[in-house]
Write a protein that holds these residues in place. Sequence first.
Motif, PDB file in Angstrom:
ATOM      1  N   GLU A  66       8.694 -14.880 -49.358  1.00 40.99           N
ATOM      2  CA  GLU A  66       9.585 -14.524 -48.260  1.00 40.99           C
ATOM      3  C   GLU A  66      10.843 -13.838 -48.803  1.00 40.99           C
ATOM      4  OE1 GLU A  66      12.607 -16.789 -45.120  1.00 40.99           O
ATOM      5  OE2 GLU A  66      11.292 -17.942 -46.454  1.00 40.99           O
ATOM      6  N   PRO A  67      11.179 -12.638 -48.289  1.00 39.92           N
ATOM      7  CA  PRO A  67      12.450 -12.029 -48.689  1.00 39.92           C
ATOM      8  C   PRO A  67      13.609 -12.708 -47.960  1.00 39.92           C
ATOM      9  CG  PRO A  67      11.308 -10.593 -47.145  1.00 39.92           C
ATOM     10  CD  PRO A  67      10.398 -11.758 -47.414  1.00 39.92           C
ATOM     11  N   VAL A  68      14.605 -13.133 -48.701  1.00 42.15           N
ATOM     12  CA  VAL A  68      15.772 -13.798 -48.118  1.00 42.15           C
ATOM     13  C   VAL A  68      16.958 -12.845 -48.228  1.00 42.15           C
ATOM     14  CG1 VAL A  68      17.314 -15.781 -48.238  1.00 42.15           C
ATOM     15  CG2 VAL A  68      14.879 -16.060 -48.771  1.00 42.15           C
ATOM     16  N   HIS A  69      17.453 -12.382 -47.085  1.00 38.50           N
ATOM     17  CA  HIS A  69      18.538 -11.402 -47.063  1.00 38.50           C
ATOM     18  C   HIS A  69      19.889 -12.106 -46.925  1.00 38.50           C
ATOM     19  CE1 HIS A  69      15.894  -7.830 -46.607  1.00 38.50           C
ATOM     20  NE2 HIS A  69      15.079  -8.711 -46.057  1.00 38.50           N
ATOM     21  N   LEU A  70      20.888 -11.582 -47.626  1.00 34.30           N
ATOM     22  CA  LEU A  70      22.226 -12.162 -47.554  1.00 34.30           C
ATOM     23  C   LEU A  70      23.261 -11.149 -48.023  1.00 34.30           C
ATOM     24  CD1 LEU A  70      22.764 -14.619 -50.549  1.00 34.30           C
ATOM     25  CD2 LEU A  70      20.871 -13.005 -50.437  1.00 34.30           C
ATOM     26  N   GLU A  71      24.509 -11.439 -47.721  1.00 35.94           N
ATOM     27  CA  GLU A  71      25.623 -10.609 -48.182  1.00 35.94           C
ATOM     28  C   GLU A  71      26.336 -11.325 -49.315  1.00 35.94           C
ATOM     29  OE1 GLU A  71      28.493  -8.304 -45.484  1.00 35.94           O
ATOM     30  OE2 GLU A  71      29.776  -9.931 -46.237  1.00 35.94           O
ATOM     31  N   PHE A  87       9.400 -18.627 -52.349  1.00 37.11           N
ATOM     32  CA  PHE A  87       8.108 -19.182 -51.971  1.00 37.11           C
ATOM     33  C   PHE A  87       8.074 -20.633 -52.432  1.00 37.11           C
ATOM     34  CE2 PHE A  87       6.352 -18.641 -56.293  1.00 37.11           C
ATOM     35  CZ  PHE A  87       7.217 -17.665 -56.772  1.00 37.11           C
ATOM     36  N   GLN A  88       7.703 -21.498 -51.506  1.00 39.44           N
ATOM     37  CA  GLN A  88       7.771 -22.941 -51.732  1.00 39.44           C
ATOM     38  C   GLN A  88       9.199 -23.302 -52.150  1.00 39.44           C
ATOM     39  OE1 GLN A  88       4.552 -23.706 -54.484  1.00 39.44           O
ATOM     40  NE2 GLN A  88       3.021 -22.945 -53.088  1.00 39.44           N
ATOM     41  N   ASP A  89       9.365 -23.982 -53.278  1.00 36.45           N
ATOM     42  CA  ASP A  89      10.719 -24.345 -53.700  1.00 36.45           C
ATOM     43  C   ASP A  89      11.206 -23.458 -54.846  1.00 36.45           C
ATOM     44  OD1 ASP A  89       9.134 -25.261 -55.757  1.00 36.45           O
ATOM     45  OD2 ASP A  89      10.173 -27.182 -55.972  1.00 36.45           O
ATOM     46  N   LYS A  90      10.622 -22.270 -54.953  1.00 33.93           N
ATOM     47  CA  LYS A  90      10.977 -21.334 -56.021  1.00 33.93           C
ATOM     48  C   LYS A  90      11.720 -20.136 -55.444  1.00 33.93           C
ATOM     49  CE  LYS A  90       7.027 -22.503 -58.981  1.00 33.93           C
ATOM     50  NZ  LYS A  90       6.584 -23.646 -58.168  1.00 33.93           N
ATOM     51  N   ALA A  91      12.645 -19.606 -56.236  1.00 32.79           N
ATOM     52  CA  ALA A  91      13.360 -18.385 -55.866  1.00 32.79           C
ATOM     53  C   ALA A  91      13.346 -17.427 -57.047  1.00 32.79           C
ATOM     54  CB  ALA A  91      14.793 -18.700 -55.463  1.00 32.79           C
ATOM     55  N   VAL A  92      13.140 -16.158 -56.765  1.00 34.37           N
ATOM     56  CA  VAL A  92      13.184 -15.115 -57.787  1.00 34.37           C
ATOM     57  C   VAL A  92      14.347 -14.192 -57.445  1.00 34.37           C
ATOM     58  CG1 VAL A  92      11.963 -13.250 -58.946  1.00 34.37           C
ATOM     59  CG2 VAL A  92      10.691 -15.237 -58.098  1.00 34.37           C
ATOM     60  N   MET A 121      24.067 -15.637 -55.048  1.00 34.88           N
ATOM     61  CA  MET A 121      22.640 -15.658 -54.706  1.00 34.88           C
ATOM     62  C   MET A 121      21.984 -16.953 -55.170  1.00 34.88           C
ATOM     63  SD  MET A 121      21.662 -11.708 -55.671  1.00 34.88           S
ATOM     64  CE  MET A 121      19.984 -11.764 -55.042  1.00 34.88           C
ATOM     65  N   ILE A 122      22.305 -17.369 -56.394  1.00 35.12           N
ATOM     66  CA  ILE A 122      21.757 -18.624 -56.909  1.00 35.12           C
ATOM     67  C   ILE A 122      22.226 -19.790 -56.053  1.00 35.12           C
ATOM     68  CG2 ILE A 122      21.733 -20.215 -58.869  1.00 35.12           C
ATOM     69  CD1 ILE A 122      22.038 -17.767 -60.706  1.00 35.12           C
ATOM     70  N   ASP A 123      23.509 -19.784 -55.692  1.00 34.85           N
ATOM     71  CA  ASP A 123      24.075 -20.850 -54.860  1.00 34.85           C
ATOM     72  C   ASP A 123      23.358 -20.926 -53.519  1.00 34.85           C
ATOM     73  OD1 ASP A 123      26.383 -22.807 -54.392  1.00 34.85           O
ATOM     74  OD2 ASP A 123      26.663 -21.421 -52.700  1.00 34.85           O
ATOM     75  N   HIS A 124      23.096 -19.784 -52.924  1.00 34.26           N
ATOM     76  CA  HIS A 124      22.399 -19.741 -51.634  1.00 34.26           C
ATOM     77  C   HIS A 124      20.994 -20.317 -51.767  1.00 34.26           C
ATOM     78  CE1 HIS A 124      20.214 -17.980 -48.197  1.00 34.26           C
ATOM     79  NE2 HIS A 124      21.400 -17.917 -47.591  1.00 34.26           N
ATOM     80  N   ALA A 125      20.280 -19.934 -52.843  1.00 34.37           N
ATOM     81  CA  ALA A 125      18.924 -20.423 -53.053  1.00 34.37           C
ATOM     82  C   ALA A 125      18.904 -21.938 -53.262  1.00 34.37           C
ATOM     83  CB  ALA A 125      18.294 -19.717 -54.249  1.00 34.37           C
ATOM     84  N   LYS A 127      21.164 -24.186 -52.314  1.00 33.58           N
ATOM     85  CA  LYS A 127      21.554 -24.896 -51.088  1.00 33.58           C
ATOM     86  C   LYS A 127      20.535 -24.729 -49.975  1.00 33.58           C
ATOM     87  CE  LYS A 127      26.465 -24.943 -52.201  1.00 33.58           C
ATOM     88  NZ  LYS A 127      27.824 -24.410 -51.924  1.00 33.58           N
ATOM     89  N   SER A 128      19.571 -23.810 -50.187  1.00 32.31           N
ATOM     90  CA  SER A 128      18.470 -23.656 -49.232  1.00 32.31           C
ATOM     91  C   SER A 128      17.268 -24.499 -49.621  1.00 32.31           C
ATOM     92  CB  SER A 128      18.059 -22.180 -49.146  1.00 32.31           C
ATOM     93  OG  SER A 128      19.118 -21.384 -48.650  1.00 32.31           O
ATOM     94  N   GLY A 129      17.386 -25.253 -50.718  1.00 28.05           N
ATOM     95  CA  GLY A 129      16.322 -26.163 -51.112  1.00 28.05           C
ATOM     96  C   GLY A 129      15.486 -25.740 -52.295  1.00 28.05           C
ATOM     97  N   CYS A 130      15.813 -24.620 -52.924  1.00 32.63           N
ATOM     98  CA  CYS A 130      15.036 -24.177 -54.080  1.00 32.63           C
ATOM     99  C   CYS A 130      15.391 -25.013 -55.314  1.00 32.63           C
ATOM    100  CB  CYS A 130      15.300 -22.703 -54.373  1.00 32.63           C
ATOM    101  SG  CYS A 130      14.698 -21.595 -53.078  1.00 32.63           S
ATOM    102  N   LYS A 131      14.370 -25.412 -56.031  1.00 32.95           N
ATOM    103  CA  LYS A 131      14.550 -26.230 -57.231  1.00 32.95           C
ATOM    104  C   LYS A 131      14.204 -25.486 -58.514  1.00 32.95           C
ATOM    105  CE  LYS A 131      15.600 -30.042 -54.980  1.00 32.95           C
ATOM    106  NZ  LYS A 131      16.952 -30.651 -55.096  1.00 32.95           N
ATOM    107  N   ASP A 132      13.554 -24.348 -58.377  1.00 31.50           N
ATOM    108  CA  ASP A 132      13.070 -23.589 -59.533  1.00 31.50           C
ATOM    109  C   ASP A 132      13.530 -22.142 -59.356  1.00 31.50           C
ATOM    110  OD1 ASP A 132      11.707 -22.504 -61.646  1.00 31.50           O
ATOM    111  OD2 ASP A 132       9.763 -23.374 -61.129  1.00 31.50           O
ATOM    112  N   ILE A 133      14.487 -21.721 -60.180  1.00 32.68           N
ATOM    113  CA  ILE A 133      15.065 -20.388 -60.063  1.00 32.68           C
ATOM    114  C   ILE A 133      14.600 -19.511 -61.219  1.00 32.68           C
ATOM    115  CG2 ILE A 133      17.187 -19.046 -59.838  1.00 32.68           C
ATOM    116  CD1 ILE A 133      16.940 -21.094 -57.641  1.00 32.68           C
ATOM    117  N   LEU A 134      14.034 -18.362 -60.901  1.00 29.19           N
ATOM    118  CA  LEU A 134      13.706 -17.360 -61.923  1.00 29.19           C
ATOM    119  C   LEU A 134      14.705 -16.225 -61.764  1.00 29.19           C
ATOM    120  CD1 LEU A 134      10.826 -18.812 -61.289  1.00 29.19           C
ATOM    121  CD2 LEU A 134       9.927 -16.900 -62.597  1.00 29.19           C
ATOM    122  N   LEU A 135      15.493 -15.999 -62.796  1.00 24.46           N
ATOM    123  CA  LEU A 135      16.547 -15.001 -62.750  1.00 24.46           C
ATOM    124  C   LEU A 135      16.218 -13.858 -63.695  1.00 24.46           C
ATOM    125  CD1 LEU A 135      19.375 -14.050 -61.859  1.00 24.46           C
ATOM    126  CD2 LEU A 135      20.324 -15.458 -63.705  1.00 24.46           C
ATOM    127  N   GLY A 136      15.995 -12.687 -63.146  1.00 28.69           N
ATOM    128  CA  GLY A 136      15.676 -11.520 -63.954  1.00 28.69           C
ATOM    129  C   GLY A 136      16.926 -10.790 -64.399  1.00 28.69           C
TER     130      GLY A 136
END
Length: 380
Positions: A66-71, A87-92, A121-125, A127-136
């Motif tokens: 899912e694309p998550v849009h934010l400012e 997707f699920q509890d992951k954010a890219v 962006m990381i903070d938003h992810a 606080k939205s419930g993501c537990k696994d962050i992949l940062l490129g």
Amino acid sequence: MISYKAMKKCLVVSDSFKGTLSSKDICNIAKECFSEHFPDWELRCIPVADGGEGTVDCFISALNAEPVHLEVSGPYGEPINTYYARFQDKAVIEMASAAGLPLVGENRNPALAGTFGVGEMIDHAVKSGCKDILLGLGGSAGNDGGCGCAAALGTAFYNESGEKFIPTGSTLCNIAHIDCTDTEKLLSDIKITVMSDVTNPLYGPNGAAHIFAPQKGADEQMVEALDNGLIHLSRIIERDLAISVSDIPGAGAAGGMGAGCTAFLGGKISSGIDAVLNLTGFDEALKDASLVITGEGKIDSQSIHGKVISGISRRTQKQNVPLIVIAGCIDDSAALAYEYGIKAMFSTNRCGLPLNELRDRAALDYKSTLCDVMNAINLL
């Protein structure tokens, strides 16, 4: 020799041809070609990137994320609209989408550009419930050692007067004390994987400032000042956080953000393509594959050191699956790739044209080249 009749499954896992074809474009062309030439084959297309530009879109396509849009804040603090994949509890997340060089246009100044928006962006992810962050990482406009990103996540930076501030490349030398207490609380149960395809140290002749800052607009004097700032940051990190980051491979990625993610966020630096392949289930798909087709805009000796092709070739070689490369350009140094399991390489530049004349015909040239590969396979 592998006979054509025994070949029934192919994986197409290609990087983009930057400026001409996206990884998703290549997958769509492959589907068209296989339906025409080998309709009875099983075809699996996996859009990939190495953590840089296009990584988020690859996950959105490959995993239906899912694309998550934010400012968020841009490189100079200006509001910009961006997105990450969930997707699920992951954010890219691509750091370049909030702090990338393309966002500043001709207004390049790595001494002033920051990464605060990446932290937002990381903070938003989180606080939205993501537990696994992949940062490129990759393509950054600044040289702030990831301090802006950390500040957005609660890390406090103080100067000699005890005043809190958000460091940029030009003010790293003003850091007198670092407090990561709030960041540690926020990220206490969060896994952060930092995807990078470079192994540069934080500072020195091969560090972030000397190697990458000139292309971001730094002159020789600014490069020296930025490098001194990173040296100072490293010393404060070691004193206040008891972490040595200066020589970590990849610490110098994205203006020193590799070091900052390790020190402030507890992140682990990983090969970008390996993280992508792991998450998209490449190894499982490879188990019964007869052939893999990969590629990138240009293949040379660097392609086998941390790039998409290198990550794929390591795995295909281990499983003894033939690997074919289709690239926009094949450098003389690319011959080294044959030692790493690549069986054949083909260029899409069929007429020997300069890049500016190839853009409009890139899709047709790729399709024609792939069809020629299939015709050759049909002879086996």
